[in-house]
Design an enzyme around this catalytic site. Structure first.
Site, PDB file in Angstrom:
ATOM      1  N   THR A   1       0.827  -1.213   0.000  1.00 26.31           N
ATOM      2  CA  THR A   1       0.000   0.000   0.000  1.00 26.31           C
ATOM      3  C   THR A   1       0.855   1.254   0.000  1.00 26.31           C
ATOM      4  O   THR A   1       0.453   2.293  -0.514  1.00 26.31           O
ATOM      5  CB  THR A   1      -0.942  -0.039   1.218  1.00 26.31           C
ATOM      6  OG1 THR A   1      -1.852  -1.119   1.015  1.00 26.31           O
ATOM      7  CG2 THR A   1      -1.731   1.236   1.386  1.00 26.31           C
TER       8      THR A   1
ATOM      9  N   THR B   1       1.684  -4.499   4.151  1.00 24.52           N
ATOM     10  CA  THR B   1       1.565  -4.839   5.579  1.00 24.52           C
ATOM     11  C   THR B   1       0.933  -6.216   5.804  1.00 24.52           C
ATOM     12  O   THR B   1       1.084  -6.786   6.879  1.00 24.52           O
ATOM     13  CB  THR B   1       0.723  -3.781   6.319  1.00 24.52           C
ATOM     14  OG1 THR B   1      -0.577  -3.729   5.726  1.00 24.52           O
ATOM     15  CG2 THR B   1       1.385  -2.421   6.258  1.00 24.52           C
ATOM     16  N   ASP B   2       0.249  -6.751   4.770  1.00 18.62           N
ATOM     17  CA  ASP B   2      -0.495  -8.001   4.991  1.00 18.62           C
ATOM     18  C   ASP B   2       0.410  -9.181   5.370  1.00 18.62           C
ATOM     19  O   ASP B   2       0.036 -10.021   6.182  1.00 18.62           O
ATOM     20  CB  ASP B   2      -1.310  -8.367   3.735  1.00 18.62           C
ATOM     21  CG  ASP B   2      -2.490  -7.422   3.546  1.00 18.62           C
ATOM     22  OD1 ASP B   2      -2.792  -6.649   4.469  1.00 18.62           O
ATOM     23  OD2 ASP B   2      -3.110  -7.450   2.469  1.00 18.62           O
TER      24      ASP B   2
HETATM   25  N1  ASP Z   1      -2.747  -5.384   0.571  1.00 20.53           N
HETATM   26  C1  ASP Z   1      -1.669  -4.496   0.960  1.00 20.53           C
HETATM   27  C2  ASP Z   1      -0.387  -5.301   0.926  1.00 20.53           C
HETATM   28  O1  ASP Z   1      -0.135  -6.038   1.825  1.00 20.53           O
HETATM   29  C3  ASP Z   1      -1.937  -3.938   2.303  1.00 20.53           C
HETATM   30  C4  ASP Z   1      -0.877  -2.990   2.813  1.00 20.53           C
HETATM   31  O2  ASP Z   1       0.227  -2.852   2.318  1.00 20.53           O
HETATM   32  O3  ASP Z   1      -1.207  -2.347   3.824  1.00 20.53           O
HETATM   33  O4  ASP Z   1       0.358  -5.200  -0.016  1.00 20.53           O
END
Ligand code: ASP
Length: 349
Positions: A38, A118-119
């Site tokens: 993200t 973050t995932d």
């Molecule tokens: N779906 C995103 C990822 O993990 C979520 C994020 O980065 O917060 O790439």
């Protein structure tokens, strides 16, 4: 004039060595290795904070938004991949581990920041903590809001991460995660919110430190420094996570076994409790050579020895590792040994 030079020379000679060293210290050199997420996400409008696409913006563009970062360190960007981290996989993990180890051996790199979705950030951070052996600091960071959002958190997180990677106090603390002004140890960091910017925490332990006005401030040491260091070799063995719930009859244990799982992490109830039918099936799988780890679907507290039947069946306790981290350790462990006792010791460390 001569007297002035003499005075200056005397003053320099009298200056304590540590002050001279600080004054002469070169600007730290930090590489930002971008993988997507993200923090590199783009939405249709500044108010679009959920329907955006992750892993679109390149590292140069991310760095251009924060020109002040060059005042913290000499920062160089490098793009490893650009994905939504839900799609992180073994092939990319291998490329990442190899590149991180290469960069850390270079004299012109003092620290490393990895931008990441973050995932799966906690899994990648933990993987790196088990496969990278360096005193130099490695920091993972990301964002909960896309780069195009009104209050995008990525730019601040990126600058904070570089501050930590450049901080001498961070050296030797292992792989770190920096999000929302806080610093976490890779083993302890967990994502516990789906959308909020304060998405990360360390259940039980809290953060290691935070980013203060003057830079990184550490309040404590990581709980566990002493990890084994594994070499990463693909293909890593298959390990499945099964999630415990009311009425679980354990039929998925057989599905995992048939799919070729060499390990199963059971995200059990409470202190890793396993419903009786599932326990029977897991014990059968363990007897057939599958390594079974009891973890928990609870986000606080460790999984510690419980029912003697678990020990009798050869199940391993995950300790403080949540199911997704237990899976990372079990895969690396299984790639190196099939010995249950040795694997058990790795979990105890
Ligand atoms: N779906 C995103 C990822 O993990 C979520 C994020 O980065 O917060 O790439």
């Amino acid at each position: 004039m001569e007297k002035l030079f003499l005075l200056a020379a005397v003053m320099l000679a009298m200056t304590p060595a540590y002050i001279r060293t600080v004054a002469a210290a070169p600007h730290p050199r930090v590489t930002v290795l971008a993988t997507g997420g993200t923090i590199a996400g783009r939405g249709a409008s500044p108010s679009d904070v959920t329907a955006y696409r992750a892993g679109v913006i390149g590292v140069d563009e991310m760095l251009a938004v924060v020109p002040e970062i060059q005042g913290v360190a000499d920062v160089t960007g490098e793009q490893l991949c650009n994905i939504d981290s839900k799609d992180m996989n073994d092939e990319l993990w291998q490329r990442l581990v190899v590149r991180v180890n290469e960069l850390l051996t270079r004299d012109d790199v003092d620290g490393l920041v990895i931008t990441h979705g973050t995932d799966t950030m906690e899994e990648t951070a933990f993987l790196l903590s088990l496969t990278v052996d360096s005193k130099k600091t490695v920091v993972l960071t990301g964002a909960m809001l896309p780069a195009t959002a009104q209050d995008a958190d990525g730019p601040r997180n990126l600058v904070d991460a570089v501050r930590v990677a450049a901080a001498p106090e961070a050296a030797g603390k292992g792989v770190l995660v920096v999000m929302n002004g806080e610093i976490y140890a890779a083993k302890e960091a967990a994502k516990l919110h789906t959308t909020g910017v304060a998405a990360f925490t360390s259940p039980d332990a809290g953060p290691l430190g935070h980013i203060g006005a003057g830079g990184a401030v550490f309040d404590r040491e990581p709980r566990c420094h002493k990890h084994p260091t594994f070499t990463f070799e693909t293909p890593l063995p298959r390990v499945d996570i099964l999630y415990g719930h009311e009425g679980d009859d354990g039929v998925l244990v057989e599905a995992a076994f048939r799919a070729g799982a060499r390990g199963i992490v059971y995200a059990g109830l409470g202190n890793g409790s396993i419903p009786v039918e599932t326990e029977k099936r897991l014990a059968k799988a363990a007897a057939a050579g599958v390594i079974v780890v009891r973890a928990s679907r609870i986000n606080g507290g460790a999984v510690v020895p419980a029912d003697p039947s678990y020990t009798a069946a050869g199940f391993i306790d995950s300790g403080a590792l949540n199911p997704q981290k237990a899976r990372v350790l079990l895969r690396l462990a299984l790639a190196n040994t099939g010995d249950r006792g040795e694997i058990q010791k790795m979990f105890q460390e």
